[in-house]
Motif scaffolding. Structure first.
Motif, mmCIF file in Angstrom:
data_model
loop_
_atom_site.group_PDB
_atom_site.id
_atom_site.type_symbol
_atom_site.label_atom_id
_atom_site.label_comp_id
_atom_site.label_asym_id
_atom_site.label_seq_id
_atom_site.Cartn_x
_atom_site.Cartn_y
_atom_site.Cartn_z
ATOM 1 N N UNK A 194 -1.003 2.982 -11.763
ATOM 2 C CA UNK A 194 0.395 3.302 -11.687
ATOM 3 C C UNK A 194 1.427 2.076 -11.867
ATOM 4 N N UNK A 195 2.302 2.288 -12.749
ATOM 5 C CA UNK A 195 2.928 1.235 -13.010
ATOM 6 C C UNK A 195 3.590 0.517 -11.494
ATOM 7 N N UNK A 196 3.856 -0.842 -11.823
ATOM 8 C CA UNK A 196 4.490 -1.661 -10.524
ATOM 9 C C UNK A 196 5.657 -1.283 -10.317
ATOM 10 N N UNK A 197 6.361 -0.743 -11.076
ATOM 11 C CA UNK A 197 7.980 0.158 -10.831
ATOM 12 C C UNK A 197 8.053 1.375 -10.744
ATOM 13 N N UNK A 198 7.044 2.158 -10.525
ATOM 14 C CA UNK A 198 6.996 3.796 -10.769
ATOM 15 C C UNK A 198 7.886 4.120 -9.605
ATOM 16 N N UNK A 199 8.947 5.164 -10.188
ATOM 17 C CA UNK A 199 9.875 5.650 -9.209
ATOM 18 C C UNK A 199 9.377 6.366 -8.098
ATOM 19 N N UNK A 200 8.334 6.868 -8.155
ATOM 20 C CA UNK A 200 7.642 7.819 -7.205
ATOM 21 C C UNK A 200 7.217 7.093 -5.911
ATOM 22 N N UNK A 201 6.908 5.686 -6.008
ATOM 23 C CA UNK A 201 6.746 4.522 -5.045
ATOM 24 C C UNK A 201 7.923 4.083 -4.790
ATOM 25 N N UNK A 237 0.844 -1.169 -0.142
ATOM 26 C CA UNK A 237 -0.068 0.002 -0.071
ATOM 27 C C UNK A 237 0.896 1.328 -0.106
ATOM 28 N N UNK A 238 0.650 2.250 -0.720
ATOM 29 C CA UNK A 238 0.927 3.477 -0.679
ATOM 30 C C UNK A 238 0.121 4.634 -0.881
ATOM 31 N N UNK A 239 0.334 5.649 0.446
ATOM 32 C CA UNK A 239 -0.729 6.635 0.599
ATOM 33 C C UNK A 239 -0.509 7.897 -0.379
ATOM 34 N N UNK A 240 -1.411 8.008 -1.216
ATOM 35 C CA UNK A 240 -1.432 9.228 -2.148
ATOM 36 C C UNK A 240 -2.064 10.369 -1.751
#
Length: 152
Positions: free
Chosen positions: A136-143, A72-75
């Protein structure tokens, strides 16, 4: 823990016939504010299904078979935990229900050598003409999440 995320540990009632466990009840408003849809999906070993998030709906996830690494990543702009990433290990080895609030990106990787099945509940029904699903891509650099297993 990301603000608004909830974990319900499932209780198995076992006997010589097998087991019984409650997933969700209508007198547990803390898990879902309302019922929209129930869905069922299976993914093969090693598959990564990530990331997506919703603007209107909350999700409640359960893996009855197989095992998964859930990320999980809080946006959410106004969240005290904006930018935080949490990891949960769910499935046969850890039977839990995971509540994911709208605005929190989520995805999973199937662990082990067998497929994983997910059953999930949402507070809104899927609308094919106007889906509440942002990808969002699985390898997104922002995450910047590293999906590789760490040999320890």
């Amino acid at each position: 823990m990301i603000l608004g995320v909830k974990v319900k540990k499932l209780i198995k009632h076992c006997d010589d016939r097998g087991f019984f466990s409650e997933l969700i009840r209508d007198d547990e408003p803390a898990l879902l504010s309302k019922f929209g849809q129930a869905s069922w999906s299976m993914s093969y070993p090693g598959v990564i299904k990530a990331f997506h998030y919703h603007e209107k709906q909350d999700d409640l996830w359960f893996f009855p078979s197989g095992n998964a690494q859930v990320v999980l990543h809080d946006l959410r702009e106004n969240s005290l935990t904006k930018g935080d990433t949490d990891v949960y290990y769910m499935g046969e080895e850890n039977p839990i229900m995971l509540f994911i609030p709208k605005g929190v990106a989520h995805g999973y990787r199937v662990l082990g050598q067998k497929p994983a099945t997910i059953i999930y509940f949402t507070t809104e029904s899927y609308k094919p003409d106007n889906p509440d699903e942002k990808r969002i891509p699985w390898d997104d650099p922002s995450i910047s999440f590293d999906w590789e297993t760490k040999n320890r």
